[in-house]
Design an enzyme around this catalytic site. Structure first.
Site, PDB file in Angstrom:
ATOM      1  N   ASP A  85      37.066  31.991  35.588  1.00 36.06           N
ATOM      2  CA  ASP A  85      38.204  32.217  36.482  1.00 36.06           C
ATOM      3  C   ASP A  85      37.860  33.246  37.568  1.00 36.06           C
ATOM      4  O   ASP A  85      37.725  32.898  38.724  1.00 36.06           O
ATOM      5  CB  ASP A  85      39.447  32.658  35.699  1.00 36.06           C
ATOM      6  N   GLU A 115      49.847  28.004  32.697  1.00 38.69           N
ATOM      7  CA  GLU A 115      49.288  29.336  32.466  1.00 38.69           C
ATOM      8  C   GLU A 115      50.464  30.324  32.430  1.00 38.69           C
ATOM      9  O   GLU A 115      50.866  30.781  31.388  1.00 38.69           O
ATOM     10  CB  GLU A 115      48.292  29.690  33.587  1.00 38.69           C
ATOM     11  N   GLY A 127      48.267  30.104  42.607  1.00 40.86           N
ATOM     12  CA  GLY A 127      49.315  31.064  42.952  1.00 40.86           C
ATOM     13  C   GLY A 127      50.354  31.198  41.862  1.00 40.86           C
ATOM     14  O   GLY A 127      50.204  30.667  40.769  1.00 40.86           O
TER      15      GLY A 127
HETATM   16 ZN   LIG Z   1      42.338  30.108  38.482  1.00 38.69          ZN
END
Ligand SMILES: [Zn+2]
Length: 318
Positions: free
Chosen positions: A277, A200, A170
């Protein structure tokens, strides 16, 4: 003789990897109304545009998938199909992750959602004996504590030969990793392995928090590049980074794939793995990621062997 390492993928989201054709079929079968009627339109809503300009543009791509992930049959089907897509690429081990809570809008419990995914994974392994599938349950940033703790509980109840770990996913920049210690305290109590999305959208501080919680694996972690002391720690502690180059380029966003730090991370001695991903959202596959590493960063066969070996070491199901 130097045996070739098995190809594995450790970081892969179910909702971002649904076949557009299946989504369209499921909508028709279940009378789910969506703002698109043709395969072309559905695909456009599920994939990021050529020049993805923000994380928001990226996240909008999950709206349609979550509309169909609300009944057991559909969850089982798309889990099966994703496992099948991995086998088509010659992948021998894959960990698929999803947030069970996001499929509870029509009355399913988190446990029912997870059981449906287990059925899909098991059926895929029966029909494709060359692949082993693990399922990772995602707790989500921004959700209430009781919901995330329910995810941990479901994982604890179903932990076994398919369900293998929990994750925290999230909006990392909005909800700092440090707020979620309670999840990993519970996971440690229940002996549940875990990985954490960190580094990230947020910087090194997010990775430091994940390390404090005792994680052995980090989802992405690419922003460790901003902190040489952190890089040193990741190397020394042999932390595995689940790197997803195409996705990282779209969510940063980076102007060119060649600006991705993957070569620098690999050369620094940090243990990286290669992942997609979200296959549909990012319009990618593991083979495309391999090509990217070869063409943009000159990765050699023996370097790929190191990457697959890292994944074998870090996989949750042994
Ligand atoms: Zn991810």
């Amino acid at each position: 003789m130097n045996l070739k390492q098995a190809k594995s993928e450790l970081h892969l989201h179910l909702d971002g990897s649904i076949r557009p054709s299946s989504l369209l079929e499921i909508c028709k079968e279940k009378n789910i109304s969506i703002p698109a009627t043709s395969l072309q339109e559905v695909t456009r809503l599920m994939e990021v545009p050529e020049n993805c300009d923000s994380l928001n543009t990226y996240l909008k791509r999950f709206d349609l998938p979550l509309m169909i992930l609300q009944d057991g049959e559909s969850i089982e089907r798309v889990t099966y199909e994703l496992a099948e897509d991995l086998t088509k690429e010659g992948i021998e081990y894959g960990e698929i992750r999803f947030a069970p809570f996001y499929s509870t809008k029509n009355g399913l419990t988190q446990e029912m959602v997870t059981k449906a995914a287990i059925n899909g994974a098991k059926k895929a392994m029966k029909n494709h004996p060359n692949i082993r599938i693990g399922l990772i349950l995602c707790c989500m940033r921004g959700l209430d504590e009781d919901i995330n703790l329910e995810t941990v509980k479901v994982c604890s109840n179903l932990l076994g030969d398919v369900v293998c770990a929990i994750d925290l996913a999230g909006a990392e920049a909005l909800y700092p990793t440090s707020d979620y210690k309670y999840i990993f305290d519970k996971a440690k109590d229940a002996h549940i392995p875990f990985t954490i999305h960190a580094g990230e959208a947020a910087g090194p501080e997010s990775i430091y928090s994940a390390l404090e919680f005792g994680t052995k694996r980090i989802g992405h972690g690419v922003r460790c590049i901003e902190d040489s002391n952190l890089m040193k720690q990741l190397k020394e502690r042999e932390i595995i980074l689940e790197v997803c180059p195409t996705s990282n380029c779209q969510t940063f966003p980076l102007k060119k794939a060649s600006l991705h730090p993957i070569r620098k991370l690999f050369d620094s001695g940090i243990k990286i793995t290669l992942n997609t991903d979200n296959r549909t959202v990012s319009h990618t596959s593991l083979n495309k990621e391999i090509e990217l590493l070869k063409n943009e960063f000159g990765f050699t066969e023996s370097e790929f062997d190191t990457i697959w070996k890292n994944a074998q070491e870090a996989r949750f199901l042994k």
